[in-house]
Design a protein around this motif. Structure first.
Motif: not given
Length: 358
Positions: A53-54, A60-61, A66-69, A88-92
């Motif tokens: 991911i560049v 934020a996007q 990153l969290a989704r995948d 990030l830690a709230h999601k992954v």
């Protein structure tokens, strides 16, 4: 994360330098895919990762993607924005935890935290003005190392004072950018050693044999194992590294640098919440390298045996040292690792090699 990651899962790595590259390689050996978040499109880690991911580290996007995948996210350097790690830690799952970043990013917070754990460091004072510096120099008899509290590595962001007078502080704070600084007293050390330790999700800790390090112009030159120090001193270093990892509720590999004094006691210099340059020898002299150990830890796998099978010396290839590669590779018992960087520049780490001693 309650169960170990299965092969085929994806691990996110923030940072695309050589450490991210070697983490991605270790992850691939264990069957994992990797996604690198890094603003530089041609970064070393992207050459061996599943994809990149560049984007900026705090985009934020990009963080959402990153969290989704990814099933877990880690990082290769300590200057990842803390806010990004917390978000990030709230999601992954994110390892090492954001708290380790907070401590390592500010030298004053780092030393204060270590002292609270009972870990000895150099004496220090916070410097926010020329007056603070003058007072600190007077306290330390005119000697010390002035450093930026944040950023700065491989000797950057530092100024040395020897037999200085308080008046020598005039204009220094402005010359260093009017940023928060820390003055550290000199430590009369005989050698520098480091411990690469790993802590698993279950709280188990393993530590590699301490390496003895030599720096040239502020950059690590060689790491030699075994280190020239008593068994008691090396045991103290291992114990301190383990205590720091436990105190930070750490998961992953951590590097801890120490000064060894003439009486064999140790003073902690700094911590690095990541795999560490002085642990590169482990890929050549151990069954489980520091890179695999880190992937094991963040994936919830059992930690590997850190025992070394050979004595060794690891040496960095800096800048034009890259021209030595062909002749070095003619040597027996030498393990070479290059970082895929297109341009050699002064002070730039291009690779490293490890000579095994049979």
């Amino acid at each position: 994360m309650s169960t170990p990651l299965l092969p085929g899962a994806t691990i996110g790595i923030i940072g695309g330098g050589q450490l991210g590259r070697m983490l991605a390689m270790a992850a691939a050996r264990l069957g994992y895919q990797t996604i690198i978040l890094e603003p530089q499109a041609d970064c070393p880690a992207a050459q061996v990762a599943t994809r990149q991911i560049v984007a900026a580290y705090d985009d934020a996007q990009a963080l959402e993607e990153l969290a989704r995948d990814c099933a877990v996210v880690t990082y290769e350097f300590e200057n990842v924005p803390v806010g990004a790690a917390v978000s990030l830690a709230h999601k992954v799952a994110v390892y090492p935890p954001a708290r380790a970043l907070e401590v390592a990013q500010d030298r004053l917070v780092e030393k204060t935290t270590l002292n609270a754990m009972g870990i000895a460091t150099a004496d220090f004072v916070a410097v926010d003005s020329d007056a603070d510096l003058a007072a600190g120099l007077e306290t330390f008899d005119g000697n010390g190392v002035l450093k930026t509290r944040r950023l700065g590595y491989d000797g950057k962001g530092q100024r040395l004072f020897r037999d200085a007078k308080p008046s020598d502080a005039a204009g220094v704070h402005a010359s260093m950018g009017n940023v928060p600084l820390i003055l550290e007293a000199f430590v009369p050390f005989e050698r520098e050693v480091s411990v690469i330790a790993a802590r698993g999700m279950d709280g188990s800790v393993v530590a590699y044999d301490p390496a003895e390090n030599v720096h040239l112009q502020g950059i690590l030159h060689t790491s030699t194992v075994p280190a020239t120090a008593s068994a008691e001193t090396l045991a103290q270093a291992r114990a301190a590294a383990s205590a720091i990892a436990a105190g930070l509720d750490y998961v992953g590999v951590i590097g801890v640098e120490f000064f060894v004094l003439g009486d064999g006691s140790i003073v902690t210099n700094e911590i690095a919440p990541r795999v560490h340059n002085s642990g590169h020898w482990t890929e050549a002299a151990c069954a489980v390298s520091q890179f695999e150990q880190h992937i094991r830890a963040v994936a919830g796998l059992p930690l590997g045996n850190p025992r070394r099978h050979s004595d060794c010396v690891m040496e960095n290839l800096i800048g034009d040292d890259i021209a030595r590669v062909a002749s070095l590779m003619a040597e027996p018992d030498l393990v070479m690792h290059l970082y895929g960087k297109a341009e050699a520049r002064a002070g730039r780490k291009m690779g490293h090699f490890t000579r095994l001693k049979r």
